[in-house]
Design a protein around this motif. Structure first.
Motif, PDB file in Angstrom:
ATOM      1  N   LEU A  65       0.947  -1.113   0.092  1.00  0.00           N
ATOM      2  CA  LEU A  65       0.038  -0.080   0.075  1.00  0.00           C
ATOM      3  C   LEU A  65       0.814   1.151  -0.119  1.00  0.00           C
ATOM      4  CD1 LEU A  65      -3.016  -0.847   2.552  1.00  0.00           C
ATOM      5  CD2 LEU A  65      -3.005  -0.839   0.134  1.00  0.00           C
ATOM      6  N   GLU A  66       1.954   1.230   0.876  1.00  0.00           N
ATOM      7  CA  GLU A  66       2.659   2.419   0.790  1.00  0.00           C
ATOM      8  C   GLU A  66       3.511   2.567  -0.355  1.00  0.00           C
ATOM      9  OE1 GLU A  66       5.094   1.379   4.441  1.00  0.00           O
ATOM     10  OE2 GLU A  66       3.685   1.861   5.649  1.00  0.00           O
ATOM     11  N   ASP A  67       3.860   1.646  -1.160  1.00  0.00           N
ATOM     12  CA  ASP A  67       4.569   1.486  -2.571  1.00  0.00           C
ATOM     13  C   ASP A  67       3.568   2.231  -3.514  1.00  0.00           C
ATOM     14  OD1 ASP A  67       6.848   0.430  -1.510  1.00  0.00           O
ATOM     15  OD2 ASP A  67       6.613  -1.649  -2.341  1.00  0.00           O
ATOM     16  N   MET A  68       2.015   1.898  -3.615  1.00  0.00           N
ATOM     17  CA  MET A  68       1.200   2.177  -4.271  1.00  0.00           C
ATOM     18  C   MET A  68       1.041   3.791  -3.944  1.00  0.00           C
ATOM     19  SD  MET A  68      -2.682   1.926  -4.162  1.00  0.00           S
ATOM     20  CE  MET A  68      -2.907   2.640  -2.692  1.00  0.00           C
ATOM     21  N   ARG A  69       1.199   4.158  -2.799  1.00  0.00           N
ATOM     22  CA  ARG A  69       0.836   5.693  -2.464  1.00  0.00           C
ATOM     23  C   ARG A  69       2.195   6.335  -3.032  1.00  0.00           C
ATOM     24  NH1 ARG A  69       2.089   6.216   3.215  1.00  0.00           N
ATOM     25  NH2 ARG A  69       4.237   5.808   2.370  1.00  0.00           N
ATOM     26  N   ASP A  70       3.455   5.822  -2.869  1.00  0.00           N
ATOM     27  CA  ASP A  70       4.645   6.354  -3.303  1.00  0.00           C
ATOM     28  C   ASP A  70       4.587   6.715  -4.953  1.00  0.00           C
ATOM     29  OD1 ASP A  70       5.334   6.691  -0.669  1.00  0.00           O
ATOM     30  OD2 ASP A  70       6.857   4.988  -0.795  1.00  0.00           O
ATOM     31  N   LEU A  71       4.354   5.544  -5.719  1.00  0.00           N
ATOM     32  CA  LEU A  71       4.006   5.687  -7.004  1.00  0.00           C
ATOM     33  C   LEU A  71       3.061   6.814  -7.347  1.00  0.00           C
ATOM     34  CD1 LEU A  71       4.635   4.672  -9.817  1.00  0.00           C
ATOM     35  CD2 LEU A  71       2.892   3.174  -9.498  1.00  0.00           C
ATOM     36  N   MET A  72       2.146   6.884  -6.664  1.00  0.00           N
ATOM     37  CA  MET A  72       0.879   7.868  -7.167  1.00  0.00           C
ATOM     38  C   MET A  72       1.261   9.290  -6.815  1.00  0.00           C
ATOM     39  SD  MET A  72      -2.356   5.752  -6.175  1.00  0.00           S
ATOM     40  CE  MET A  72      -3.770   6.978  -6.905  1.00  0.00           C
ATOM     41  N   LEU A  73       2.337   9.717  -5.664  1.00  0.00           N
ATOM     42  CA  LEU A  73       2.722  10.649  -5.495  1.00  0.00           C
ATOM     43  C   LEU A  73       3.761  11.144  -6.183  1.00  0.00           C
ATOM     44  CD1 LEU A  73       2.683  10.523  -1.506  1.00  0.00           C
ATOM     45  CD2 LEU A  73       1.113  12.177  -3.033  1.00  0.00           C
ATOM     46  N   HIS A  74       4.462  10.215  -6.773  1.00  0.00           N
ATOM     47  CA  HIS A  74       5.517  10.544  -7.780  1.00  0.00           C
ATOM     48  C   HIS A  74       4.956  10.949  -9.188  1.00  0.00           C
ATOM     49  CE1 HIS A  74       9.114  10.181 -10.031  1.00  0.00           C
ATOM     50  NE2 HIS A  74       8.595   9.371 -11.016  1.00  0.00           N
ATOM     51  N   LEU A  75       3.939  10.466  -9.583  1.00  0.00           N
ATOM     52  CA  LEU A  75       3.195  10.763 -10.722  1.00  0.00           C
ATOM     53  C   LEU A  75       2.700  12.094 -10.446  1.00  0.00           C
ATOM     54  CD1 LEU A  75       1.385   7.443 -11.523  1.00  0.00           C
ATOM     55  CD2 LEU A  75       3.130   8.734 -12.801  1.00  0.00           C
ATOM     56  N   VAL A  76       2.134  12.736  -9.355  1.00  0.00           N
ATOM     57  CA  VAL A  76       1.548  13.755  -9.227  1.00  0.00           C
ATOM     58  C   VAL A  76       2.658  14.937  -9.113  1.00  0.00           C
ATOM     59  CG1 VAL A  76       0.126  15.412  -7.501  1.00  0.00           C
ATOM     60  CG2 VAL A  76      -0.451  13.011  -7.974  1.00  0.00           C
ATOM     61  N   THR A  77       3.519  14.527  -8.521  1.00  0.00           N
ATOM     62  CA  THR A  77       4.922  15.268  -8.434  1.00  0.00           C
ATOM     63  C   THR A  77       5.356  15.549 -10.012  1.00  0.00           C
ATOM     64  OG1 THR A  77       5.418  14.707  -6.149  1.00  0.00           O
ATOM     65  CG2 THR A  77       7.133  15.977  -7.502  1.00  0.00           C
ATOM     66  N   HIS A  78       5.589  14.526 -10.623  1.00  0.00           N
ATOM     67  CA  HIS A  78       6.123  14.667 -12.049  1.00  0.00           C
ATOM     68  C   HIS A  78       5.100  15.626 -12.823  1.00  0.00           C
ATOM     69  CE1 HIS A  78       7.568  13.433 -15.836  1.00  0.00           C
ATOM     70  NE2 HIS A  78       6.360  13.298 -16.270  1.00  0.00           N
ATOM     71  N   TYR A  79       3.895  15.297 -12.735  1.00  0.00           N
ATOM     72  CA  TYR A  79       3.169  16.144 -13.464  1.00  0.00           C
ATOM     73  C   TYR A  79       3.191  17.814 -13.107  1.00  0.00           C
ATOM     74  CZ  TYR A  79       1.257  12.255 -16.393  1.00  0.00           C
ATOM     75  OH  TYR A  79       1.116  11.332 -17.219  1.00  0.00           O
ATOM     76  N   HIS A  80       3.204  17.772 -11.978  1.00  0.00           N
ATOM     77  CA  HIS A  80       3.219  19.318 -11.376  1.00  0.00           C
ATOM     78  C   HIS A  80       4.780  19.937 -12.116  1.00  0.00           C
ATOM     79  CE1 HIS A  80       3.796  22.750  -9.072  1.00  0.00           C
ATOM     80  NE2 HIS A  80       5.135  22.202  -8.555  1.00  0.00           N
TER      81      HIS A  80
END
Length: 79
Positions: A21-36
């Protein structure tokens, strides 16, 4: 809160770990940060911050649901 815990309980039954679950969260946050970084006008910093808070909360609730499932399983096990 209830739904996130229920999803966590179901994922726990499926063998998903808290670390996953933590890995999934980190991946999603990485994507949001990348798009930002790439599309700042479409993904302002506020979205990154609110996404971080939201995903942390969701994962915490799911982990609680997983723990509740594990506790129920222990209680039901014969001694």
């Amino acid at each position: 809160r209830r739904i996130a815990k229920q999803v966590g309980e179901r994922r726990g039954k499926d063998g998903v770990t808290a670390e996953s679950l933590e890995d999934m969260r980190d991946l999603m946050l990485h994507l949001v940060t990348h798009y930002h970084k790439k599309y700042a006008e479409l993904f302002p910093l506020g979205i990154v911050e609110s996404s971080t808070r939201s995903l942390n909360w969701i994962v915490d609730m799911m982990k609680k649901g997983m723990q509740q499932h594990a506790d129920k399983k222990k209680q039901a096990a014969p001694n």
